[in-house]
Design a protein around this motif. Structure first.
Motif, short mmCIF file in Angstrom:
data_model
loop_
_atom_site.label_atom_id
_atom_site.label_comp_id
_atom_site.label_asym_id
_atom_site.label_seq_id
_atom_site.Cartn_x
_atom_site.Cartn_y
_atom_site.Cartn_z
N UNK A 1 0.85 -1.18 0.00
CA UNK A 1 0.00 0.00 0.00
C UNK A 1 0.89 1.23 0.00
N UNK A 2 0.62 2.12 -0.91
CA UNK A 2 1.45 3.32 -1.01
C UNK A 2 0.64 4.40 -1.71
N UNK A 3 0.20 5.37 -0.95
CA UNK A 3 -0.57 6.47 -1.53
C UNK A 3 0.39 7.49 -2.13
N UNK A 4 0.27 7.68 -3.43
CA UNK A 4 1.18 8.64 -4.07
C UNK A 4 0.57 9.24 -5.32
N UNK B 1 6.61 12.76 -11.49
CA UNK B 1 7.89 12.44 -12.11
C UNK B 1 8.15 10.96 -11.89
N UNK B 2 8.93 10.33 -12.79
CA UNK B 2 9.25 8.92 -12.62
C UNK B 2 10.01 8.68 -11.33
N UNK B 3 10.63 9.74 -10.77
CA UNK B 3 11.37 9.61 -9.52
C UNK B 3 10.45 9.42 -8.32
N UNK B 4 9.15 9.80 -8.46
CA UNK B 4 8.22 9.68 -7.35
C UNK B 4 7.97 8.24 -6.95
N UNK B 5 8.27 7.31 -7.82
CA UNK B 5 8.07 5.88 -7.54
C UNK B 5 9.24 5.27 -6.77
N UNK B 6 10.36 5.95 -6.75
CA UNK B 6 11.59 5.33 -6.26
C UNK B 6 11.51 4.82 -4.83
N UNK B 7 10.94 5.59 -3.92
CA UNK B 7 10.90 5.16 -2.52
C UNK B 7 10.06 3.89 -2.37
N UNK C 1 9.56 1.63 -4.76
CA UNK C 1 10.32 0.54 -5.38
C UNK C 1 11.37 0.02 -4.42
N UNK C 2 12.01 0.93 -3.66
CA UNK C 2 13.02 0.50 -2.70
C UNK C 2 12.39 -0.37 -1.61
N UNK C 3 11.15 -0.05 -1.23
CA UNK C 3 10.46 -0.88 -0.23
C UNK C 3 10.18 -2.27 -0.78
N UNK C 4 9.75 -2.35 -2.04
CA UNK C 4 9.52 -3.65 -2.66
C UNK C 4 10.82 -4.45 -2.76
N UNK C 5 11.91 -3.74 -2.93
CA UNK C 5 13.21 -4.35 -3.16
C UNK C 5 13.87 -4.81 -1.85
N UNK C 6 13.35 -4.32 -0.72
CA UNK C 6 13.99 -4.61 0.56
C UNK C 6 14.09 -6.11 0.82
N UNK C 7 15.25 -6.56 1.24
CA UNK C 7 15.54 -7.96 1.59
C UNK C 7 15.50 -8.90 0.40
N UNK C 8 15.50 -8.37 -0.83
CA UNK C 8 15.50 -9.23 -2.00
C UNK C 8 16.92 -9.51 -2.47
#
Length: 275
Positions: free
Chosen positions: A139-142, A146-152, A154-161
């Motif tokens: 869940x992420x309200x945003x 800009x394409x940069x707005x997704x970065x944080x 994406x980093x959460x999805x990437x955590x521990x991968x």
């Protein structure tokens, strides 16, 4: 050859088709030191009795064995140790082959996605049956300006991968069902990752069943999507379809592939039921 049967480092390099730098590296790693070094000139010389050792090093390097393991073996030569090393390396090669096969499939998937995007019929609303798929989401309200707005997110999805999200699947955003019904398209409620069959994701995964979706592909990205949702809402209302879930909005071609925004392609999928 000179100095009573000794070979200069350059001669040995030519004989074994390797570089002088490689021989110096082997020396530094403690694998093969020169038999004799002239203290006046600094020239290094090797003897023929070192050739078998060099052959062993080259053989094990061809098998991609690490220099540390080779050095350990040379200092403790033993048949059982050689068998153990070869078995371990065989297992490593098998695992590497599996990894390369996955990479090959990932490349094939991406090529098909690009070809599919390039052949897109734009601005045409369609009804499609979407096969079952696996999805990881947060869940992420945003609001995306800009394409940069997704970065944080994406980093959460990437955590521990083990692998980066870029390698795993396609990242998308979605609007919740209740907000679709209210025709509120000004922000997103989730960020998700569509996983390929071979992807290994460490975290909660949802198995989506086969869905019937109203779909639309357009030239642009998430920043251009509001008007597209409005068109799709009119189409759904006109055909008396019922929205059954959250939207899936995925950029098929974006800044990851080109700086030319005229070539961007984004697809929106809204699951529906037909009565």
């Amino acid at each position: 050859m000179e100095k009573g049967g000794f070979f200069k480092i350059g001669d040995v390099a030519k004989l074994f088709h390797i570089s002088v730098g490689t021989l110096r590296h082997y020396e530094k790693a403690g694998l093969l030191k020169p038999e004799y070094t002239d203290h006046e000139t600094g020239y290094r010389y090797y003897s023929t009795r070192q050739f078998e050792c060099l052959n062993t090093i080259r053989y094990l390097r061809v098998l991609d064995m690490p220099l540390e393991q080779i050095a350990d073996f040379l200092n403790n030569r033993d048949i059982d140790k050689m068998q153990m090393m070869l078995r371990q390396q065989k297992e490593a090669v098998i695992n590497k082959q599996k990894e390369l096969k996955i990479i090959e499939r990932k490349i094939e998937h991406r090529l098909k996605q690009i070809e599919d995007a390039l052949s897109s019929e734009l601005d045409i609303i369609k009804v499609k049956h979407i096969a079952p798929r696996r999805i990881a989401w947060i869940e992420s309200t945003l609001s995306i300006e800009s394409y940069l707005d997704l970065e944080s997110s994406i980093r959460r999805l990437e955590q521990d991968q083990r692998d980066t999200v870029v390698f795993l699947g396609k990242v998308g955003v979605g609007i919740a069902k209740d907000r679709l019904l209210k025709e509120q398209y000004d922000r997103y409620d989730m960020v998700f990752l569509l996983l390929d069959k071979e992807d290994v994701y460490s975290g909660p995964i949802e198995e989506l069943p086969e869905e019937t979706c109203v779909t639309l592909r357009f030239c642009g990205s998430h920043m251009n999507s509001v008007v597209q949702y409005e068109k799709m809402a009119d189409f759904i209302s006109e055909h008396k379809y019922h929205i059954t879930g959250f939207s899936k909005e995925i950029t098929m071609i974006d800044y990851g592939m080109t700086d030319d925004t005229k070539k961007f392609v984004t697809e929106i999928q809204i699951p529906i039921s037909i009565i």
